[in-house]
Design a protein around this motif. Structure first.
Motif, mmCIF file in Angstrom:
data_model
loop_
_atom_site.group_PDB
_atom_site.id
_atom_site.type_symbol
_atom_site.label_atom_id
_atom_site.label_comp_id
_atom_site.label_asym_id
_atom_site.label_seq_id
_atom_site.Cartn_x
_atom_site.Cartn_y
_atom_site.Cartn_z
ATOM 1 N N GLY A 66 69.205 41.494 20.784
ATOM 2 C CA GLY A 66 68.422 40.839 21.836
ATOM 3 C C GLY A 66 67.883 39.480 21.438
ATOM 4 O O GLY A 66 67.205 38.831 22.228
ATOM 5 N N LYS A 67 68.158 39.042 20.225
ATOM 6 C CA LYS A 67 67.551 37.782 19.818
ATOM 7 C C LYS A 67 68.503 36.756 19.205
ATOM 8 O O LYS A 67 68.127 35.601 19.062
ATOM 9 N N ARG B 9 71.207 36.062 23.389
ATOM 10 C CA ARG B 9 70.504 35.195 24.335
ATOM 11 C C ARG B 9 71.436 34.765 25.463
ATOM 12 O O ARG B 9 70.985 34.459 26.560
ATOM 13 N N ARG C 45 73.634 36.800 26.629
ATOM 14 C CA ARG C 45 74.036 38.089 27.222
ATOM 15 C C ARG C 45 75.438 38.523 26.797
ATOM 16 O O ARG C 45 76.038 39.357 27.459
ATOM 17 N N PHE D 150 76.319 40.540 24.437
ATOM 18 C CA PHE D 150 75.791 41.503 23.467
ATOM 19 C C PHE D 150 76.879 42.063 22.552
ATOM 20 O O PHE D 150 76.616 42.450 21.430
ATOM 21 N N GLU E 238 65.435 49.280 20.891
ATOM 22 C CA GLU E 238 64.813 48.837 22.146
ATOM 23 C C GLU E 238 65.786 48.095 23.053
ATOM 24 O O GLU E 238 65.573 48.031 24.263
ATOM 25 N N THR E 239 66.804 47.515 22.483
ATOM 26 C CA THR E 239 67.765 46.770 23.309
ATOM 27 C C THR E 239 69.131 47.451 23.358
ATOM 28 O O THR E 239 70.103 46.865 23.828
ATOM 29 N N ASN F 32 59.791 31.666 40.600
ATOM 30 C CA ASN F 32 61.247 31.546 40.422
ATOM 31 C C ASN F 32 62.026 32.067 41.621
ATOM 32 O O ASN F 32 63.010 32.804 41.474
ATOM 33 N N GLY G 162 62.396 39.616 24.813
ATOM 34 C CA GLY G 162 63.840 39.741 24.661
ATOM 35 C C GLY G 162 64.384 41.103 25.037
ATOM 36 O O GLY G 162 65.589 41.336 24.960
ATOM 37 N N LYS G 163 63.528 42.015 25.494
ATOM 38 C CA LYS G 163 64.029 43.361 25.765
ATOM 39 C C LYS G 163 63.627 43.945 27.115
ATOM 40 O O LYS G 163 64.210 44.940 27.531
ATOM 41 N N GLU H 215 63.174 44.093 31.333
ATOM 42 C CA GLU H 215 64.120 43.825 32.412
ATOM 43 C C GLU H 215 64.262 42.326 32.690
ATOM 44 O O GLU H 215 65.367 41.807 32.865
ATOM 45 N N TYR H 216 63.145 41.607 32.750
ATOM 46 C CA TYR H 216 63.225 40.181 33.048
ATOM 47 C C TYR H 216 63.897 39.406 31.914
ATOM 48 O O TYR H 216 64.697 38.503 32.156
ATOM 49 N N ARG I 80 66.115 40.547 29.873
ATOM 50 C CA ARG I 80 67.552 40.836 29.902
ATOM 51 C C ARG I 80 68.248 39.987 30.951
ATOM 52 O O ARG I 80 69.446 39.726 30.853
ATOM 53 N N ARG I 81 67.515 39.577 31.984
ATOM 54 C CA ARG I 81 68.083 38.704 33.010
ATOM 55 C C ARG I 81 67.854 37.230 32.672
ATOM 56 O O ARG I 81 68.080 36.368 33.499
ATOM 57 N N ARG I 82 67.338 36.938 31.487
ATOM 58 C CA ARG I 82 67.040 35.576 31.041
ATOM 59 C C ARG I 82 65.940 34.899 31.850
ATOM 60 O O ARG I 82 65.828 33.680 31.842
ATOM 61 N N MET I 83 65.111 35.704 32.524
ATOM 62 C CA MET I 83 63.953 35.158 33.228
ATOM 63 C C MET I 83 62.746 35.375 32.324
ATOM 64 O O MET I 83 61.822 36.125 32.640
ATOM 65 N N PHE I 84 62.794 34.674 31.181
ATOM 66 C CA PHE I 84 61.803 34.910 30.125
ATOM 67 C C PHE I 84 60.375 34.600 30.599
ATOM 68 O O PHE I 84 59.415 35.181 30.101
ATOM 69 N N HIS J 270 58.914 35.514 33.060
ATOM 70 C CA HIS J 270 58.289 36.677 33.668
ATOM 71 C C HIS J 270 58.359 37.909 32.759
ATOM 72 O O HIS J 270 58.248 39.039 33.226
ATOM 73 N N TYR K 74 65.328 29.190 28.688
ATOM 74 C CA TYR K 74 66.648 29.675 28.273
ATOM 75 C C TYR K 74 67.538 28.515 27.845
ATOM 76 O O TYR K 74 68.553 28.708 27.190
#
Lengths: 350, 350, 350, 350
Positions: free
Chosen positions: A91-92, A97, A99, A101, A129-130, C283, D91-92, D94-95, D97-101, D103, D294
């Motif tokens: 995840g890092k 970053r 996606r 993975f 966690e990821t 957003n 980084g883990k 839901e947001y 994972r969608r790269r909406m860091f 939030h 991002y």
């Protein structure tokens, strides 16, 4: 504990192994509830996967209950029921970053490959966690097992890479479990036509039940001519290769329409001929991919809402100490008509 | 009128031909002002293009003045100065509606291929309203000639298909005119690194002047190792194939990073080996394309605003009755260091 | 011939008019087979549409048979059965090249607005080749009438602009014909949840039959709280505004999730308050659009393949000389429960 | 240690505070090297940001040296020089994972807002591995400070949300630091025209130096008429709102072309009027966004390759114990012509 251990080409044993222990702060130890066998496990057994060395516990799919967590794990707790992704991702790193993975700098396909896997009573899962997902209440647990690998693989590498869309035409070359997973998930985008192609009539029958609008027997038919006839001479917008041998890839080259995509899912062991002398001017794309499992959260919602039922892929059930029989059944799929087999561990009180 | 006519492999003549006449309501007759020679014209001359038969006037690039319009043409008039696109497109078939103009049901690459072309004093252009572009006042006319084919080809088939983006890494394999067009237009997206690769030191020098951040001599260097060293061992995000032979395509397979794109521009005459046994898990895309010229309006604005100067591709100038000398110069590019040659017709009062 | 003519606010007549004639080389004259009435026709009747002046024959939807073609028309012939798009597009201006046909420099929404329309025995259709579609054999003709406007409008302006995707959550605010068209077409992308919101219990019942997973009565419910409860407090990924008044747009602002889209379909007569003091950091996107009908070819395939059945929108049938009664029924939809009405013309031998 | 502490509207002090300590396994303690002041800090000082309560150390930008890491941190070590992102992201979730860091469920804009920030000798940074970036060797450190917030904000919220592309037309409304950051980064996509709009002639001069093709004085000009004249009556493809008041947002509504985007960056304190009665049919998008950062890895590469030089935004330099003077200078920007100020801490041996 008991584990299914690879001992070199052709040799697996169901034997006693030490229970895995936490190693990194991000690890979890998961007590397995259900697992399954993947075509890739058979590849390993044939000695085709160099990264997987003798002594390895196999398996990269399944669900379980968290037994123990590392000190850095805050979003999971002992007792949580979880889906184990076939891809471990930190995840890092740069790839995570983006996606991607599957190409995680310290992850990727590790379970049952470079570290011990899920065909055992317990498994250590790195980057917990990821790489784990909580199982929503009320969801069918066998459906969840299909979300470890086969469903996201068919969906990401076949349907999304292949840009399936409403009204489009799709051919799926190969109707084994992975081709059928692509078939099930392609329908999330409502293509107008899905042509299923296989040598095995039984699999074609299943493809028809699963939603293929047309089925073609590659032994009997002149496939290219048939596909052209079905598509007004254009070919298909998306050709999904779900076998992994040159002949099926070449077929995809032959039947893709101008502007279309050949989405490769198959695991190939040798080069194929790319007919650029014909294709250079056809505005096509060819995509390859290892599953990234970025679609897992979405597939969880989709399965939860009843849009697709991945348990249709499950043909056989075994107890955990029958796992060698499960391998035998899965390995003779042409005879046994096996698609996915479920291997269930004993439930115990937490 | 005079025209450059193909008479079979190795034979072209600058000879008298009847002036073209309107045939369809959507046609225009254009009096040529400037034209050029394309690498594809040399392919024809070698007999490699089966669709182009003896007796054909060659040429698919250039600018001119409209002499006459068909009854259905309303947006152009006699006297308009126009850019002639190498692709004729009807604007109304299924492919045109999807902006895949290269595959227009009644168009595509016709000029100098299946109908008489632009290396003549006059040319009939079908589908005039959707295949000609008005030349904005004050724009350099030689720049416009580069917009008929080479600039949109480098941009669409290389840069856009290759998904070049700010901060990304790009390799351009082959620094002939088309590779250099990709190099010029790639910079519209501000990649962090552009590696130019060629056998010819002169072309590498030009690539460096045109904005390549690194140049590699494919005769002298271990290209793959050098590219990996420049990219922290990852390879490039975009590998643009601008030659059209197996060796250069294979190099692209070798140097593309996981998650990257091989964008093929080259016209290939034979199949290439696709190393799926390595690439199946690398999450790459391979794209092929004939230019659609959908980017022409945008390139017109970009050239107009001074963001790129395509006249840098022009190395030689000829009068129209020196066209055989122009062919000779362009055909011996290694010696003459020709990139694009401009052939100018006589101006006359309208 | 007979035509339904607008004579100023509140006044329409079914009267004799001269049969239309070809005017431009790209025109076709179409003999109408079936037409329908749109909510926009009622707007005209209320005097809200300044561009539509007294004396205009109304109607912008329907199917018919080509009676006559202009000299530039080559892809259609007299006798062809065609779908008439509500948007006329030239296929060659800057906007058409970008597929924004609604803003065509010499087209757009003309029929029944700035030129005479389809609620008549014959209609002149400009830009025929890029504004008419051949009706595939065997397709239900009433389904085709829904493809003139309402289905592409719900799909493009609601579903595509709203980025509906597998597993996502959608709210449709307003379940009139256009909201229901969005509901039908949203399912092409398999969202996990579709919440239909309306004041009218009958329309909510229909929404449930058409596939809404949840229905909310905006008269009785605290809508915002209900939507938040259904979406784990996040709001919906896509909020489709299908009414056109400030209150419903404000509701969309309230229920859209971070990262979500408010897709406006409604025709608004006044400004709305945009709560940027809350939304600036959320957003979100807000989209507006006039239908471009670029999705018509795809919807034709989708309807042809049975993925959606737009005839479910048809509630009433009328003969062509009952068109005033059809207007009355459609205008009193709350009482008559009308969605779309079909007005059929007499068939005659070609 | 010394820290700049907020004590309620209008009150800040440079005072002694306890040095922060590790709290979570993912934390790092960073010794600050350079920080800066953001317009948002002034908003806090005016009492406009409810989440930031008295007693808070301000600041969310800067670079430093890692002093200490939590037990879960493996990719950074004490002594590493790092860029601190204004957004903390796990980084883990839901947001993430969608790269909406922005939030992130346990992150977002925390520093100098809900936890103590970077205007201090030391700062605790949560989620260190996904919120800090290693500073490449040889890169200008002042340039790096611009990557904490202002450059990704201008780029993501203005340029990327606004879909700036080669050949397009852009207006930037407001030429403060954030508008200028959008101006610098917009050029990564080579638009044909960038119109800078402000009240302040000095800022317009800077905009012209930074690459604006046109500058308009909003005090003197009829902006809408001028923009229409520059764009052939169409308006701009992208209108970037970089102020945050109703008048500038309304201007964006007025000058956006059909098919264009209004990309809001401004922090708004009140609602604005959205003229849907005009805009409903114009096919526009309006986007809002908090920066997700991002794009930080990409901007690092772009700055490293010299494509943009963000140090052009730096106008003033202060020592760390002059921070109150720095606030004064930055707060009176109209007089002092300050854009970004750099506050440097003392270097010490590690």
């Amino acid at each position: 504990m008991k584990a299914l251990v690879y001992h070199g080409p052709g040799k697996i044993e169901w034997e006693d192994r030490a229970r895995p222990e936490l190693r990194d702060p991000g690890d979890a130890i998961v007590r397995m509830l259900k697992t399954t066998i993947c075509g890739t496990d058979l590849h390993i057994l044939r000695g085709d996967v160099a990264t997987c060395t003798p002594g390895r516990t196999l398996g990269h799919e399944g669900i379980g209950v968290i037994e123990e967590i590392g000190s850095a794990v805050t979003t999971f707790h002992a007792g949580d029921r979880v889906l184990i992704s076939c891809i471990s991702s930190c995840g890092k790193c740069e790839y995570c970053r983006r996606r991607m993975f599957s190409h995680c700098a310290t992850g990727g396909w590790m379970l049952g490959n470079t570290i011990d896997g899920t065909q055992a009573e317990f498994v250590r899962t790195p980057h917990a966690e990821t790489s784990l997902y909580p199982i929503p209440a009320g969801v069918d647990e066998e459906a969840m097992v299909m979300l470890s690998d086969i469903l996201p693989t068919g969906f990401e590498c076949g349907v999304l890479s292949g840009k399936v869309e409403p009204g489009s035409t799709v051919a799926i070359v190969g109707c084994g479990p992975i081709g059928l997973a692509a078939l099930l998930t392609a329908q999330l985008y409502s293509p107008a036509m899905i042509i299923a192609i296989d040598l095995d009539q039984h699999r074609l029958d299943i493809a028809a039940q699963f939603g293929a609008t047309h089925v073609l027997d590659s032994a009997a038919d002149d496939i290219k001519a048939r596909v052209m006839a079905l598509t007004d001479g254009k070919g298909v917008d998306t050709a999904i290769e779900a076998v992994g041998v040159p002949a099926t890839f070449l077929l995809c080259e032959d039947i893709v329409a101008p502007g279309g995509v050949v989405a490769n899912i198959g695991v190939h062991g040798q080069p194929v001929e790319l007919h650029l002398e014909r294709l250079w001017s056809r505005n096509i794309s060819i995509t390859t991919s290892l599953v990234d499992t970025y679609s897992t959260p979405m597939l969880l919602k989709t399965v939860g809402s009843g849009k697709i039922d991945p348990t249709r892929l499950v043909t056989h059930h075994f107890k955990f100490d029958e796992i060698l029989a499960a391998y035998d059944t899965f390995g003779r799929a042409a005879e046994t008509q096996a698609l996915k087999v479920i291997i269930a561990f004993e439930e115990r009180s937490a």
